[in-house]
Scaffold this active site. Structure first.
Site: not given
Length: 256
Positions: A64, A109, A112, A132
């Site tokens: 992200a 992300g 993910e 993260e």
């Protein structure tokens, strides 16, 4: 869609490419919306297979947009988490098989997004991680729920607690990716898989996917909601601010 995402369809196979190679294909808000638009277009085109990948030689999706996340408060973080959740849930529920062609870094992300796909094919250069924790937060787009189902509870805990980055070979051994190929053979291999899937009966494939997904539905919904609340609550903490500022400044973080 916009210039951060490319979409094409050929022979029933749709390909969505995150096209920010100068940013290692990191996901800002604009790109998240463009990805969702591309998914909607693929559904409208009745794609029989969907491939997701990243532009350039270095990254699938490196994560992200940390420069965007750095100063978010809990309310804004919740909105951002919702964008990510909605995107990956749309990938997971897409009415045809989705293949992640992991051509490089897949962190946070990006990992993910790969977890939301039906299949993951990795270049030998791929490196994957739920990183993260290094930013003072946790996976916020489904990683805490999907990763344990894929690799087992303790392996997932280790990957998330330590923020480990694993190379393609180790990812394959852990069950994180289905297969690893030479870097220059990645897209040929994905094309072969996609063509074979596109030749299968579409309704049966869609039914099989829905049935498999259904086996996870009950507890996952509660787990995803809990993850979103928890991820959101970390914004505004010292460790979240410090982790992201340190990342952007290319220095080691000083966590509490």
């Amino acid at each position: 869609m916009n210039d951060t995402v490319r979409y094409e369809i050929d022979g029933g196979v749709a390909t969505i490419t995150v096209d920010r190679p100068d940013k290692l294909n990191a996901l800002n808000v604009e790109t998240l919306h463009a990805l969702r638009d591309a998914l909607d277009t693929a559904a409208e085109d009745e794609a029989r297979v969907l491939v997701i990948t990243g532009a350039g030689e270095k990254a699938f999706v490196a994560g992200a947009d940390i420069s965007h996340m750095k100063d978010l408060g809990p309310s804004e973080a919740h909105e951002y988490a919702t964008l990510g959740h909605d995107l990956i849930e749309a990938i997971e529920s897409f009415p045809a098989p989705v293949i992640a062609a992991i051509n490089g870094y897949a962190f946070g992300g990006g990992a993910e997004i790969a977890l939301g796909c039906d299949m993951r094919v990795a270049s030998e250069r791929a490196i994957i991680g739920q990183t993260e924790i290094d930013l003072g937060i946790i996976p916020g787009w489904g990683g805490t729920q999907r990763l344990p189902r894929l690799v087992g509870d303790e392996v997932a805990r280790r990957l998330i607690y330590f923020g480990d980055r694993v190379d393609a070979s180790d990812a394959n051994e852990l069950g994180l990716v289905g297969e690893v190929v030479a870097h220059d053979e990645l897209y040929d291999r994905v094309d072969d898989l996609a063509a074979e899937l596109a030749s299968q009966p579409a309704f049966a494939l869609a039914a099989a996917k829905e049935a498999i997904n259904q086996s996870h539905e009950g507890p996952q919904a509660a787990g995803l909601a809990f993850e979103r609340r928890t991820w959101t609550s970390l914004f505004g903490t010292h460790d979240q601010r410090e982790g992201m500022e340190a990342f952007l400044a290319d220095r080691e973080p000083d966590f509490e």
